[in-house]
Design an enzyme around this catalytic site. Structure first.
Site, PDB file in Angstrom:
ATOM      1  N   HIS A 128       0.826  -1.208   0.000  1.00 38.48           N
ATOM      2  CA  HIS A 128       0.000   0.000   0.000  1.00 38.48           C
ATOM      3  C   HIS A 128       0.860   1.257   0.000  1.00 38.48           C
ATOM      4  CE1 HIS A 128       0.916  -0.712   4.231  1.00 38.48           C
ATOM      5  NE2 HIS A 128       0.653   0.562   4.481  1.00 38.48           N
TER       6      HIS A 128
ATOM      7  N   ASP B  12       0.506   4.903   2.093  1.00 41.80           N
ATOM      8  CA  ASP B  12      -0.252   5.300   3.278  1.00 41.80           C
ATOM      9  C   ASP B  12      -1.296   6.374   2.964  1.00 41.80           C
ATOM     10  OD1 ASP B  12       1.030   3.676   5.240  1.00 41.80           O
ATOM     11  OD2 ASP B  12       2.759   5.012   5.211  1.00 41.80           O
TER      12      ASP B  12
ATOM     13  N   HIS C 113       4.733   0.141  -0.148  1.00 39.88           N
ATOM     14  CA  HIS C 113       5.468  -0.669   0.827  1.00 39.88           C
ATOM     15  C   HIS C 113       4.573  -1.744   1.431  1.00 39.88           C
ATOM     16  CE1 HIS C 113       3.427   2.351   3.268  1.00 39.88           C
ATOM     17  NE2 HIS C 113       3.537   1.546   4.315  1.00 39.88           N
TER      18      HIS C 113
ATOM     19  N   ARG D 213       6.550   5.963  12.775  1.00 43.25           N
ATOM     20  CA  ARG D 213       6.507   6.663  11.474  1.00 43.25           C
ATOM     21  C   ARG D 213       5.884   8.043  11.656  1.00 43.25           C
ATOM     22  NH1 ARG D 213       2.842   3.225   7.902  1.00 43.25           N
ATOM     23  NH2 ARG D 213       1.436   3.877   9.535  1.00 43.25           N
TER      24      ARG D 213
END
Ligand code: SIN
Length: 339
Positions: free
Chosen positions: A154, A156, A303, A319
């Protein structure tokens, strides 16, 4: 597993019922990579040594501290991340510089995304997204239930007009017996692998993105995910705002439908594209080490976590995501917003 986490201050917390709004209206955004020195002289003068992980994606960087870069160096990081998809900075002090400095550095790239449901360290806010697994919290396999495989490619949080850009992801604790890598795939190389005739078709299409993603449905349930859902459309092939290259902006967990296509047509084409971006031809796997910070450009690379580590072992990663501009079609002449 050691009984105490190495970074207890970074354990995920979330007050009950707290949900920041997902609906972030369009705003004018900056792209620091566009003003960077193409020769990356600030990074190189600071001592950076660069090694490509594969020819098409990924560069490992040693010899420089992200926390000490001047703004010209941060601009070059954005440019290099756009060009290489993902940068793997080793031996960083970033995990130990404190919440404020971590947030200030990432905020240099743009206003910060607030995650709708993930936990954040006490005393901070939803700008920090803690990815945490241990014997109590479980891991991605626990969240998604029984499946044959758990790759979850995906980009984000792409359901708003502005989308995530130069994202920072740093590790605090690595599973004791190994595993728990993160994989990245180049959306620019995936586009370049397609035939000119097929690219022509894709260049005219747009995709519907929704916050009721696979992950959110698993986390909060279908009813709440749909009730709170925010959605938008983006071109299927975008012009990368820094490199100008076409990028195949698919997002298997968030972008579900090609505008103007009947469901079977959309499902069929998206299945091909979602399989296509997984190719080892243009992806790489990042092995976490103590002190690793990954910086990636979400318009250039998708990722996936690799949840192959032993059940019950601790994995702790954090993150912060800045927003960049609203993606533009790579080929405005071919593109029609309704698909
Ligand atoms: C994510 O999928 O956003 C997290 C990736 C990871 O935990 O490696």
């Amino acid at each position: 597993m050691s009984s105490e986490p190495l970074y207890p201050a970074y354990l995920p917390t979330r007050p009950d019922g707290y949900a920041p709004t997902l609906d972030v209206p369009y705003f004018e955004a900056d792209e620091p990579g566009t003003r960077a020195d193409p020769l990356k002289q600030t990074l190189l003068k600071a001592g950076a040594s660069l090694t490509n992980i594969t020819p098409r994606i990924g560069t490992e960087i040693r010899g420089v501290q992200l926390s000490q870069l001047p703004s010209a160096g941060l601009d070059e990081v954005a440019l290099l991340a756009a060009e290489r998809g993902v940068l793997v900075f080793r031996d960083q002090d970033f995990a130990d510089v404190g919440f404020q400095k971590q947030q200030d550095i990432v905020q240099y790239y743009g206003p910060l995304h607030k995650h709708p449901t993930m936990g954040y360290p006490a005393g901070t806010g939803p700008e920090f997204h803690v990815v945490y697994a241990d014997e109590t919290a479980g891991n991605l396999r626990t969240l998604l239930g029984p499946h044959t495989t758990y790759d979850l490619w995906h980009v984000d949080q792409t359901f708003t007009p502005n989308v995530p850009s130069t994202t920072f992801f740093w590790v605090l604790e690595i599973p004791e017996s190994g595993g728990g890598d993160t994989a990245f795939t180049s959306l620019t190389a995936a586009y370049e692998a397609l035939s000119p005739a097929f690219r022509q078709l894709l260049g005219g299409l747009s995709l519907y993105h929704t916050s009721a993603s696979v992950g959110e449905v698993a986390r909060v349930g279908m009813e709440r995910a749909l009730k709170e859902a925010v959605s938008t459309t983006h071109p299927l092939v975008i012009k990368h705002p820094v490199t100008g290259k076409p990028s195949l902006f698919v997002n298997p967990t968030i972008a579900r439908k090609i505008e103007g296509f009947l469901p079977e047509e959309s499902d069929h084409l998206l299945k091909f594209l979602h399989d296509h971006i997984k190719s080892l031809d243009f992806s790489c796997r990042v092995k976490w080490e103590k002190g690793t910070v990954v910086v990636w450009d979400q318009r250039a690379a998708a990722h996936s976590a690799v949840p192959d580590f032993k059940d019950g072992e601790r994995r702790h990663v954090v993150r912060i995501i800045p927003y960049g501009i609203k993606p533009e079609p790579a080929f405005p002449g071919q593109f029609s917003a309704s698909g």
